[in-house]
Design a protein around this motif. Structure first.
Motif, PDB file in Angstrom:
ATOM      1  N   ASP A 178      -0.996  12.375  14.434  1.00 29.46           N
ATOM      2  CA  ASP A 178      -1.910  13.442  14.031  1.00 29.46           C
ATOM      3  C   ASP A 178      -1.125  14.737  13.816  1.00 29.46           C
ATOM      4  O   ASP A 178      -0.574  15.297  14.763  1.00 29.46           O
ATOM      5  CB  ASP A 178      -2.966  13.636  15.119  1.00 29.46           C
ATOM      6  N   PRO A 179      -1.076  15.242  12.585  1.00 33.40           N
ATOM      7  CA  PRO A 179      -0.328  16.475  12.318  1.00 33.40           C
ATOM      8  C   PRO A 179      -0.827  17.659  13.149  1.00 33.40           C
ATOM      9  O   PRO A 179      -0.026  18.511  13.553  1.00 33.40           O
ATOM     10  CB  PRO A 179      -0.554  16.713  10.822  1.00 33.40           C
ATOM     11  N   ALA A 180      -2.132  17.710  13.408  1.00 31.19           N
ATOM     12  CA  ALA A 180      -2.675  18.815  14.200  1.00 31.19           C
ATOM     13  C   ALA A 180      -2.135  18.783  15.623  1.00 31.19           C
ATOM     14  O   ALA A 180      -1.858  19.835  16.216  1.00 31.19           O
ATOM     15  CB  ALA A 180      -4.201  18.755  14.208  1.00 31.19           C
ATOM     16  N   LEU A 181      -1.963  17.589  16.168  1.00 28.34           N
ATOM     17  CA  LEU A 181      -1.400  17.470  17.511  1.00 28.34           C
ATOM     18  C   LEU A 181       0.074  17.881  17.531  1.00 28.34           C
ATOM     19  O   LEU A 181       0.544  18.492  18.492  1.00 28.34           O
ATOM     20  CB  LEU A 181      -1.554  16.041  18.026  1.00 28.34           C
ATOM     21  N   ARG A 182       0.794  17.540  16.461  1.00 31.13           N
ATOM     22  CA  ARG A 182       2.187  17.982  16.371  1.00 31.13           C
ATOM     23  C   ARG A 182       2.262  19.505  16.341  1.00 31.13           C
ATOM     24  O   ARG A 182       3.110  20.110  17.015  1.00 31.13           O
ATOM     25  CB  ARG A 182       2.865  17.385  15.138  1.00 31.13           C
ATOM     26  N   ALA A 183       1.368  20.114  15.575  1.00 28.83           N
ATOM     27  CA  ALA A 183       1.342  21.583  15.492  1.00 28.83           C
ATOM     28  C   ALA A 183       1.002  22.189  16.846  1.00 28.83           C
ATOM     29  O   ALA A 183       1.625  23.172  17.274  1.00 28.83           O
ATOM     30  CB  ALA A 183       0.335  22.028  14.435  1.00 28.83           C
ATOM     31  N   ASP A 184       0.020  21.613  17.533  1.00 32.10           N
ATOM     32  CA  ASP A 184      -0.358  22.122  18.856  1.00 32.10           C
ATOM     33  C   ASP A 184       0.820  22.027  19.828  1.00 32.10           C
ATOM     34  O   ASP A 184       1.040  22.922  20.651  1.00 32.10           O
ATOM     35  CB  ASP A 184      -1.547  21.332  19.413  1.00 32.10           C
TER      36      ASP A 184
END
Length: 266
Positions: A201-207
Motif C-alpha cells: 500500500d503506497p499510503a502505508l509507505r508514505a505514513d
C-alpha cells in the motif's frame, strides 16, 4: 513507446536474455529512473533510465544504497569519524572507508557477519552484540575505544523501527553530524500491514516515511533530503534513504510532496 522491462533490459544488452533479465529484476538488482523494481512485466518508456547493479567489489549490494545517497546529497565522508549502525557484512562500512572516513565504527547486534577484509582493516572498529537502541556516547566510546563522537552516521537496521533508535543516535552523534538512515517501511508499519513480507500500500509507505521524519524532528534532527533507494529490499520492498542533521534542514512538512511522489501515494 513502451514495453516490458525484461524485454527492454535484454534489448539494451543489459541482460543476456529475457530470462536472465527477469532474474536480475526479481533479485532486486534493477532500477528504473532511480527507483528499484521487482516486476519483469513492468511497462517502461523507451527513454527510461535503466540501471543494473551487477557484480562488483562491494561486500553487499546494500553498498549501492549508500552510494546513491552520498551522490544525491553531496555528503563527503572524507576525514570524518563515522558510525555505521547495523553494519552486517559491511556494505555501508566499505563505502565509508573508500570515501575516506576514518575510523569507521561498524556496529551490529549480531556476530560474525562483517567481511573478513573489513574486519582486518585497521580503519574499521568492529563492535558485535551491541544494541544501538540503548547506545550513548559513553557506551559507544567504551566499546570502540574511539573518543571522538561520529560526525557522520549511517544506518541500515532491520527488525526495529527507527523511532526507537533515533533518540540514541541524536544523543551520540557529534554536533552538526550528517546522519543518513535507510527507512524500511516493512519495519515501520506493523506486522498486520505487511503481506508476505511486502508493504504493497503506497499510503502505508508514505505514513512510514513521515513517521520517521517526524520522530527525527522530535529529537532535534531536521530533514535535508530523501531519496528512493535504487536497490529494493527484502521481498522487493521499496526503501528510502533520509538525510538528517541538527544543524541544518527543515521540518518534515516541507517534504510531504517529495514523500508522496517517492512512495507513489498520490
Amino acid at each position: 513507446m513502451s514495453g516490458r522491462l525484461d524485454a527492454e533490459l535484454a534489448g539494451r544488452g543489459l541482460a543476456r536474455s529475457r530470462t536472465h533479465a527477469a532474474q536480475l529484476i526479481t533479485d532486486g538488482l534493477v532500477s528504473v529512473d532511480g527507483r528499484g523494481v521487482v516486476k519483469p512485466s513492468m511497462r517502461v518508456d523507451d527513454d527510461a533510465r535503466i540501471e543494473v547493479a551487477g557484480a562488483d567489489h562491494y561486500v553487499s549490494r546494500g553498498a549501492h544504497k549508500l552510494l546513491a545517497a552520498l551522490e544525491a546529497f553531496g555528503v563527503d565522508p572524507a576525514g570524518r569519524v563515522a558510525l555505521d549502525l547495523g553494519a552486517s557484512t559491511g556494505g555501508f562500512t566499505q563505502v565509508l572507508r573508500e570515501r575516506g572516513a576514518s575510523p569507521v565504527m561498524a556496529v551490529d547486534v549480531g556476530r560474525g557477519q562483517l567481511s573478513p577484509a573489513l574486519a582486518a582493516d585497521t580503519g574499521v572498529v568492529s563492535v558485535e552484540g551491541y544494541n544501538v537502541r540503548f547506545m550513548t556516547a559513553a557506551t559507544l566510546s567504551a566499546a570502540t575505544g574511539v573518543t571522538q563522537r561520529p560526525s557522520i552516521v549511517t544506518g541500515d537496521l532491520s527488525f526495529i523501527s527507527l523511532p526507537h533508535v533515533l533518540p540514541a543516535i541524536a544523543a551520540t552523534a557529534a554536533p552538526a553530524a550528517e546522519i543518513l538512515l535507510l527507512i524500511k517501511p516493512q519495519f515501520e508499519v506493523g506486522r498486520t500491514a505487511v503481506k508476505g513480507g511486502l508493504v504493497t500500500d503506497p499510503a502505508l509507505r508514505a505514513d512510514a516515511v513521515h513517521g520517521v521524519l517526524w520522530a527525527a524532528w522530535d529529537v532535534g534532527l531536521r530533514t535535508n533530503g530523501i531519496i528512493a533507494s535504487p536497490i529494493v529490499g527484502t521481498h522487493g520492498n521499496q526503501e528510502y534513504v533520509a538525510w538528517f542533521s541538527d544543524a541544518h534542514g527543515t521540518d518534515p512538512s516541507e517534504w510531504e510532496s517529495t514523500v508522496t511522489r517517492l512512495t507513489g501515494s498520490r
